[in-house]
Design a protein around this motif. Structure first.
Motif, PDB file in Angstrom:
ATOM      1  N   THR A  79      34.533   0.359 -12.530  1.00  0.00           N
ATOM      2  CA  THR A  79      34.229   0.730 -11.147  1.00  0.00           C
ATOM      3  C   THR A  79      35.407   1.407 -10.454  1.00  0.00           C
ATOM      4  O   THR A  79      35.317   1.746  -9.276  1.00  0.00           O
ATOM      5  CB  THR A  79      33.806  -0.510 -10.340  1.00  0.00           C
ATOM      6  OG1 THR A  79      34.898  -1.426 -10.271  1.00  0.00           O
ATOM      7  CG2 THR A  79      32.611  -1.191 -10.992  1.00  0.00           C
ATOM      8  N   LYS A  81      38.175   4.619 -10.295  1.00  0.00           N
ATOM      9  CA  LYS A  81      38.134   6.050 -10.585  1.00  0.00           C
ATOM     10  C   LYS A  81      38.944   6.388 -11.835  1.00  0.00           C
ATOM     11  O   LYS A  81      40.096   5.964 -11.989  1.00  0.00           O
ATOM     12  CB  LYS A  81      38.666   6.845  -9.388  1.00  0.00           C
ATOM     13  CG  LYS A  81      38.567   8.348  -9.552  1.00  0.00           C
ATOM     14  CD  LYS A  81      39.077   9.077  -8.317  1.00  0.00           C
ATOM     15  CE  LYS A  81      38.985  10.583  -8.478  1.00  0.00           C
ATOM     16  NZ  LYS A  81      39.511  11.303  -7.277  1.00  0.00           N
ATOM     17  N   LEU A 129      29.730  -3.987  -4.866  1.00  0.00           N
ATOM     18  CA  LEU A 129      29.486  -2.686  -5.476  1.00  0.00           C
ATOM     19  C   LEU A 129      28.220  -2.025  -4.940  1.00  0.00           C
ATOM     20  O   LEU A 129      27.212  -2.699  -4.724  1.00  0.00           O
ATOM     21  CB  LEU A 129      29.370  -2.831  -6.998  1.00  0.00           C
ATOM     22  CG  LEU A 129      30.559  -3.467  -7.722  1.00  0.00           C
ATOM     23  CD1 LEU A 129      30.291  -3.498  -9.220  1.00  0.00           C
ATOM     24  CD2 LEU A 129      31.848  -2.735  -7.412  1.00  0.00           C
ATOM     25  N   THR A 132      25.685   2.845  -7.626  1.00  0.00           N
ATOM     26  CA  THR A 132      26.344   3.731  -8.591  1.00  0.00           C
ATOM     27  C   THR A 132      27.441   2.988  -9.353  1.00  0.00           C
ATOM     28  O   THR A 132      27.541   3.077 -10.587  1.00  0.00           O
ATOM     29  CB  THR A 132      26.935   4.956  -7.881  1.00  0.00           C
ATOM     30  OG1 THR A 132      25.884   5.684  -7.236  1.00  0.00           O
ATOM     31  CG2 THR A 132      27.637   5.869  -8.873  1.00  0.00           C
ATOM     32  N   SER A 133      28.251   2.237  -8.626  1.00  0.00           N
ATOM     33  CA  SER A 133      29.323   1.482  -9.269  1.00  0.00           C
ATOM     34  C   SER A 133      28.760   0.374 -10.150  1.00  0.00           C
ATOM     35  O   SER A 133      29.283   0.098 -11.236  1.00  0.00           O
ATOM     36  CB  SER A 133      30.257   0.884  -8.214  1.00  0.00           C
ATOM     37  OG  SER A 133      30.964   1.896  -7.522  1.00  0.00           O
TER      38      SER A 133
END
Length: 298
Positions: A79, A81, A129, A132-133
């Motif tokens: 999660t 980047k 979260l 998407t995460s």
């Protein structure tokens, strides 16, 4: 209750030294830690930051004391980047280490945006979260689980305070969204109870997914304070929130009985992050071992 040829008792090094907060127990050497684990009568131990990283060296030191490795830890950052490839690479390295040590399980937890290592309030700052995460997390775990399975190993996910998978609802969602043949569960009794949920109910509902267990007790007065004041993980640990089975508030009998009834096989690992300056490590290890001898027959 449990088959002694298929169920083994271990203990983590966190009563002696702490990977999240290395200054805790800083003066206790590796040799003292593993010697006292063996003296207390355990079959194995987790790996800590003071342990030798060379498998041959570590195997020799543990074999001398009749010990095996219960699990290595592999943090995931699906999660966070641009951390996917590094997460997979680190996982493969830890998997190879565990294979060299003759183990079968590797423990993971998602630490993207986790706050348990930070000096901040735990409940109010832990990550939540978005979809998407969450999808990045569960698809990543399935991928790691497949890598492990291809090498005859099992991935066990550790729900943990201060992370995105902290409470029962998080665990239920994780299990529903991951492949049951690839992603297994590490039940941690202390973390789940601190999060406000019942370890026994989790065992009753998800016994088939549980392939690794951390047995952690809690001191009720510190737990109440940690919730009331929303303490950081560090401050709660230093205040003594965790202790060994039989020394706190949890009734492990029904939990262990339900695991046994479900045919559980593998490690039952005592884990109690404590300050060794306040809680003498060998004393508490012996206390845990005696309690589990009576509770499990092992």
């Amino acid at each position: 209750m449990f088959d002694p040829d298929r169920v083994f008792l271990g203990i983590t090094a966190t009563g002696w030294t702490n990977d999240d907060f290395p200054m805790i127990g800083d003066g206790i050497p590796f040799e003292q830690c593993v010697s006292e684990i063996a003296l207390a009568g355990f079959h194995g131990c987790s790996v800590g930051h003071k342990f030798p990283t060379d498998p041959d060296t570590l195997r020799s030191a543990l074999s001398l004391r009749g010990l095996r490795v219960t699990e290595p830890w592999a943090s995931t950052y699906f999660t966070a980047k641009d951390m996917r490839e590094r997460t997979i690479s680190d996982f493969r390295r830890q998997l190879a280490f565990m294979e060299a040590m003759g183990g079968a399980e590797i423990v993971v937890a998602e630490l993207g945006h986790a706050v348990h290592q930070q000096p901040v309030a735990l409940f109010s700052n832990r990550p939540v979260l978005d979809d998407t995460s969450w999808r990045a997390l569960v698809t990543g775990l399935d991928e790691l689980g497949r890598i492990a399975a291809d090498q005859g190993m099992r991935l066990c996910y550790h729900h943990h305070m201060g992370t995105a998978v902290q409470n029962r609802a998080d665990v239920d969602r994780l299990l529903a969204d991951t492949d049951p043949g690839l992603v297994h569960l590490l039940l941690d009794t202390g973390h789940l109870r601190w999060a406000g949920d019942d370890p026994l109910a989790l065992v009753q509902d998800h016994a088939s997914r549980i392939k690794h267990v951390h047995l952690k007790d809690l001191r009720p007065d510190v737990l109440e304070r940690a919730r009331r004041e929303d303490l950081s993980f560090h401050d709660a640990v230093m205040a003594g929130i965790f202790t060994v089975p039989g020394d706190g508030m949890l009734d492990f009998g029904p939990v262990l009985g339900s695991l046994a009834d479900a045919g559980y096989e593998g490690w039952l690992v005592v884990e109690a992050e404590q300050d060794p300056a306040k809680a003498h490590p060998l004393t508490y290890a012996l206390k845990a071992r005696e309690y589990l001898r009576k509770a499990t027959g092992l």
